[in-house]
Write a protein that holds these residues in place. Structure first.
Motif, PDB file in Angstrom:
ATOM      1  N   THR A  91      52.644  34.008  26.183  1.00  0.00           N
ATOM      2  CA  THR A  91      51.799  33.999  24.982  1.00  0.00           C
ATOM      3  C   THR A  91      51.498  35.402  24.486  1.00  0.00           C
ATOM      4  O   THR A  91      51.362  36.337  25.276  1.00  0.00           O
ATOM      5  N   GLN A  93      48.883  35.537  22.355  1.00  0.00           N
ATOM      6  CA  GLN A  93      47.512  35.308  21.916  1.00  0.00           C
ATOM      7  C   GLN A  93      46.553  35.394  23.115  1.00  0.00           C
ATOM      8  O   GLN A  93      46.516  34.487  23.950  1.00  0.00           O
ATOM      9  N   PRO A  94      45.773  36.456  23.236  1.00  0.00           N
ATOM     10  CA  PRO A  94      44.860  36.583  24.374  1.00  0.00           C
ATOM     11  C   PRO A  94      43.874  35.418  24.494  1.00  0.00           C
ATOM     12  O   PRO A  94      43.518  35.023  25.610  1.00  0.00           O
ATOM     13  N   ASN A  95      43.450  34.854  23.369  1.00  0.00           N
ATOM     14  CA  ASN A  95      42.473  33.762  23.434  1.00  0.00           C
ATOM     15  C   ASN A  95      43.078  32.447  23.911  1.00  0.00           C
ATOM     16  O   ASN A  95      42.359  31.475  24.116  1.00  0.00           O
ATOM     17  N   HIS A  96      44.404  32.392  24.071  1.00  0.00           N
ATOM     18  CA  HIS A  96      45.066  31.180  24.570  1.00  0.00           C
ATOM     19  C   HIS A  96      45.138  31.144  26.098  1.00  0.00           C
ATOM     20  O   HIS A  96      45.436  30.097  26.678  1.00  0.00           O
ATOM     21  N   LYS A  97      44.885  32.273  26.748  1.00  0.00           N
ATOM     22  CA  LYS A  97      45.105  32.352  28.200  1.00  0.00           C
ATOM     23  C   LYS A  97      44.186  31.413  28.972  1.00  0.00           C
ATOM     24  O   LYS A  97      44.634  30.633  29.821  1.00  0.00           O
ATOM     25  N   LEU A  98      42.895  31.478  28.689  1.00  0.00           N
ATOM     26  CA  LEU A  98      41.950  30.621  29.402  1.00  0.00           C
ATOM     27  C   LEU A  98      42.235  29.155  29.127  1.00  0.00           C
ATOM     28  O   LEU A  98      42.219  28.324  30.049  1.00  0.00           O
ATOM     29  N   ARG A  99      42.518  28.827  27.886  1.00  0.00           N
ATOM     30  CA  ARG A  99      42.821  27.433  27.534  1.00  0.00           C
ATOM     31  C   ARG A  99      44.059  26.946  28.272  1.00  0.00           C
ATOM     32  O   ARG A  99      44.110  25.801  28.737  1.00  0.00           O
ATOM     33  N   SER A 110      52.012  38.025  29.179  1.00  0.00           N
ATOM     34  CA  SER A 110      51.697  38.433  27.810  1.00  0.00           C
ATOM     35  C   SER A 110      52.953  38.916  27.084  1.00  0.00           C
ATOM     36  O   SER A 110      53.858  39.499  27.690  1.00  0.00           O
TER      37      SER A 110
END
Length: 277
Positions: A91, A93-99, A110
């Motif tokens: 990914t 998108q850093p905000n997709h990692k936790l999801r 990354s």
């Protein structure tokens, strides 16, 4: 530990809709020595491919047309019986990692790729995955061994019981509290006992057994000692003296805890009455 040679034989699937990314990752893995590398640019194929091949590792892009990586992981959950998704997400998108981690992914890489990081994360995840598989195989083997051993013990117990029933007039088993759990033959009559209302607890009845012999046998059992060919006599209902021979052994579980007695008995009145007391 997992040997490097075993990791290099792991089955890896690369899933990305960008041809350049697929080529880059394939080249990286093959240069590192991995021998079973597959790829697809069609996310709708992933669940079916995993169901057929059970990949050790899936490198999964999150942003793809038709099905994104989250939808693919949902499909993988439906075809992965162990519940363990061997997914390493790709990914930018850093905000997709936790999801992604919450959806079942085990780790992430990354974009744009740092090739040293990619190779290190792949190797680390494969080591964990293969250790997980080894543990699952060990547990399955252990469960099978326990099942087989239990079956052998039951068969052995059945043979023992069959033998004792054939070689004796009666057979009994008691639990740690002295309650009868298994009776074959005239056990109660020969021991001058009767069962209480619970159907397990034995109560001594006024009978023809010699009081001293009764006490001696009871003391052996209370001390949890084995007894072999213990001979006693009783007066039967017709007023005749009857000679009986009984043997018993205490039983213990694998932890050494006392769990009861089992034994056999014979009516030996006709065998040699002149030599008996």
């Amino acid at each position: 530990m997992i040997a490097l040679s075993e990791m290099l034989q792991a089955h890896v699937l690369i899933v990305d809709d960008q041809h350049a990314n697929v080529l880059l990752l394939c080249e990286l893995l093959r240069n590192a020595g991995y021998t079973r590398v597959s790829s697809t640019m069609d996310p709708t194929e992933v669940a079916g491919l995993h169901a057929a091949h059970r990949y050790d590792l899936i490198l999964l892009d999150l942003q793809m047309p038709v099905l994104d990586g989250f939808a693919v992981m949902a499909q993988l959950q439906a075809v992965e019986p162990s519940g363990y998704l061997p997914v390493l997400v790709l990914t930018a998108q850093p905000n997709h990692k936790l999801r992604a981690l919450q959806a079942g992914a085990r780790d992430f890489i990354s974009k744009p790729f740092d090739l040293v990081e990619v190779e290190t994360r792949i190797r680390n995840m494969l080591e964990v995955r293969l250790l997980y598989q080894r543990l699952a195989q060990h547990n399955q083997l252990l469960e099978q061994t326990v099942t087989e051993r239990t079956a052998e013990l039951r068969e052995s117990e059945a043979r023992f019981k069959s033998f004792t029933e054939l070689s004796s007039d009666w057979y009994w088993e008691q639990d740690a509290k002295g309650r009868f759990t298994n009776i074959s033959g005239p056990v109660l009559e020969m021991l001058d006992l009767q069962l209480a209302d619970d159907g397990l607890t034995a109560i001594a009845t006024p009978g023809g057994r010699d009081a001293g012999q009764r006490r001696e046998l009871d003391e052996l059992i209370a001390r949890r000692e084995p007894f072999i060919d213990f001979v006693y006599h009783r007066i039967d209902a017709a007023g005749a003296r009857q000679y009986l021979q009984v043997s018993g052994e205490p039983r213990f579980d694998q932890a050494g805890r006392f769990i009861g007695y089992r034994g056999i008995g014979l009516d030996i009145t006709a065998r040699a009455p002149d030599t008996l007391p």
